[in-house]
Design an enzyme around this catalytic site. Structure first.
Site, PDB file in Angstrom:
ATOM      1  N   ARG A 284       0.627  -1.409   0.083  1.00 36.43           N
ATOM      2  CA  ARG A 284       0.205  -0.163   0.276  1.00 36.43           C
ATOM      3  C   ARG A 284       0.884   1.240   0.213  1.00 36.43           C
ATOM      4  NH1 ARG A 284      -5.822  -0.665   1.656  1.00 36.43           N
ATOM      5  NH2 ARG A 284      -6.309  -2.309   0.430  1.00 36.43           N
TER       6      ARG A 284
ATOM      7  N   ARG B   7      -3.401   6.567   0.967  1.00 31.15           N
ATOM      8  CA  ARG B   7      -4.141   7.888   1.446  1.00 31.15           C
ATOM      9  C   ARG B   7      -2.771   8.459   2.663  1.00 31.15           C
ATOM     10  NH1 ARG B   7      -9.040   4.287   2.968  1.00 31.15           N
ATOM     11  NH2 ARG B   7      -7.742   2.634   2.760  1.00 31.15           N
TER      12      ARG B   7
ATOM     13  N   ARG C  30      -6.832  12.026  -6.338  1.00 29.33           N
ATOM     14  CA  ARG C  30      -8.050  11.047  -5.418  1.00 29.33           C
ATOM     15  C   ARG C  30      -9.021  12.121  -5.755  1.00 29.33           C
ATOM     16  NH1 ARG C  30     -11.478   8.609  -2.578  1.00 29.33           N
ATOM     17  NH2 ARG C  30     -11.493   6.267  -2.059  1.00 29.33           N
TER      18      ARG C  30
ATOM     19  N   ASP D  68      -6.545  -2.667  -7.558  1.00 24.41           N
ATOM     20  CA  ASP D  68      -7.047  -3.518  -6.470  1.00 24.41           C
ATOM     21  C   ASP D  68      -7.542  -5.263  -7.043  1.00 24.41           C
ATOM     22  OD1 ASP D  68      -7.929  -2.773  -3.716  1.00 24.41           O
ATOM     23  OD2 ASP D  68      -9.135  -4.229  -4.940  1.00 24.41           O
TER      24      ASP D  68
ATOM     25  N   TYR E 187     -14.863 -12.113  -1.282  1.00 29.09           N
ATOM     26  CA  TYR E 187     -15.309 -10.796  -1.460  1.00 29.09           C
ATOM     27  C   TYR E 187     -16.984 -11.555  -2.268  1.00 29.09           C
ATOM     28  CZ  TYR E 187     -11.479  -8.530   0.723  1.00 29.09           C
ATOM     29  OH  TYR E 187     -10.954  -7.735   2.098  1.00 29.09           O
TER      30      TYR E 187
END
Ligand code: CP3
Length: 345
Positions: free
Chosen positions: A27, A31, A40, A77, A154
């Site tokens: 990552r 963020r 973003r 992703d 998921y």
């Protein structure tokens, strides 16, 4: 290679021990970086970043420019693949991913086939191609996908779950139907990753974030077997391609991955003792990990101590410095710098 020394990450994955280990972070584009948050906000949502090669290339490059990491990981992703298979995917701000779930064998007929995914995923391949042209010559480009079990959790729950119960329930109730889902994901993942390699990815990493939820024979059936199948097929198509496995939470299952003989590196999660990884895994594979991401929030003396400890324990063998899981949005960019100063001296 044109006479230039091989990239550090590739050397370690080939079994070399380097005095200063290569370093990158899960990552690393994300963020915690102000430049990521800014782009973003311009792009709209997270998926708008993933599917726009200009944006995805730019955010992949951001941590490379700032820190000079030894590897860049494609910005995408693991849930883009289910979307390419025909599922709706969206992200709820502050919560996480949502999909319209597949919950039984009959639902599988609604999904597309393994060769029908490339229209949706085309922008991802374009991003890989651009990155392989733009990255500094010493930086290794890592492509990735979710491992079938984690992707299935998921797809079946339609969201992240604390215990992956919906997928585990289907897996025990209907092994044949669930096996068909795992096979579909496995075969599509091979095609997806093959396109990433053709576009310029030099290393492939498989993320099995929830393999720790698999007990008994299910670890072998749904975590080990599909990962080995993917790595074996990719290596048959692209001889010499290095593959990194990440069976997060697998505890002793890491040994089975190391013994499978198709992984050049294994990423260890925060729970794996570094000395155990050195003694049991490192003679068979390069080890990557496993600093606690919390230390990039706290910094201080603990960050220095734990970084040095990993270098001492794992640095005597093929080692890639990384975190035990992704850096969190609260991570402090200044602590990343501090970590790098300790590693690089
Ligand atoms: O590591 C990298 O920088 C490369 C890009 C990457 C992302 N996700 C970007 C991302 C990679 C390799 C992943 C893998 C991924 N995605 C995993 C496996 C690794 C792991 O973390 O266990 C999983 C389980 C996912 C699914 C996913 N994506 C979740 C559960 C979430 C929401 C949680 C969160 O962190 O917000 C995402 C979103 C996501 N994927 C973000 C990023 C940068 C945050 C998006 C944003 O809001 O800007």
């Amino acid at each position: 290679m044109t006479g230039s020394p091989k990239k550090t990450l590739l050397r370690v994955l080939a079994g070399e021990t380097l005095k200063t280990p290569p370093v990158w972070m899960m990552r690393q584009a994300g963020r915690y970086l102000p430049e990521y948050r800014e782009l973003r906000a311009t792009a709209g949502g997270f998926l708008d970043l993933c599917y726009n090669p200009d944006f995805a290339t730019e955010v992949t490059m951001q941590p490379i420019r700032r820190y000079g990491f030894d590897a860049a990981i494609l910005f995408a992703d693991i849930l883009l693949l289910p979307q390419a298979l025909g599922m709706d995917l969206w992200f709820v701000e502050g919560e996480g991913p949502r999909l319209n779930p597949v919950t039984c064998a009959a639902d599988l007929t609604k999904l597309k086939g393994k060769d029908d995914i490339h229209d949706v995923l085309g922008p991802v391949y374009e991003t890989v191609k651009r990155l392989s042209g733009e990255l500094p010559k010493e930086t290794t480009l890592i492509g990735f996908a979710g491992a079938p079990w984690t992707v299935a959790t998921y797809m079946v729950a339609g969201r992240g779950t604390p215990d992956q119960a919906p997928a585990r329930e289907w897996m025990y109730r209907d092994p044949i139907g669930f096996g068909q889902l795992i096979d579909l994901i496995t075969e599509s993942t091979i095609e997806y990753l093959a396109k990433q390699v053709e576009a310029g990815a030099e290393v492939i990493k498989l993320f099995d974030s929830w393999s720790g939820a698999l007990g008994g024979s299910c670890f072998e059936e749904y975590a080990l077997k599909p990962a080995v199948r993917i790595a074996t097929e990719l290596k048959a198509r692209f001889p010499g391609l290095p593959v990194i496995g990440f069976p997060r939470g697998a505890s002793g299952g890491y040994i089975k991955f190391a013994d499978a003989g198709v992984f050049d590196g294994l990423a260890i999660d925060t729970s794996v003792p570094a000395d155990w990884a050195r003694d049991v895994l490192q003679s068979k594979v390069a080890v990557q990990g496993n600093l606690d991401p919390m230390l990039l929030i706290t910094g201080g003396e603990s960050l220095e101590r734990e970084t040095n400890r990993l270098l001492e324990i794992l640095g005597q063998g093929p080692y890639i410095f990384n975190l035990g899981h992704g850096i969190t949005p609260q991570g402090d960019p200044a602590n990343v710098e501090k970590m790098l100063r300790v590693i690089r001296g």
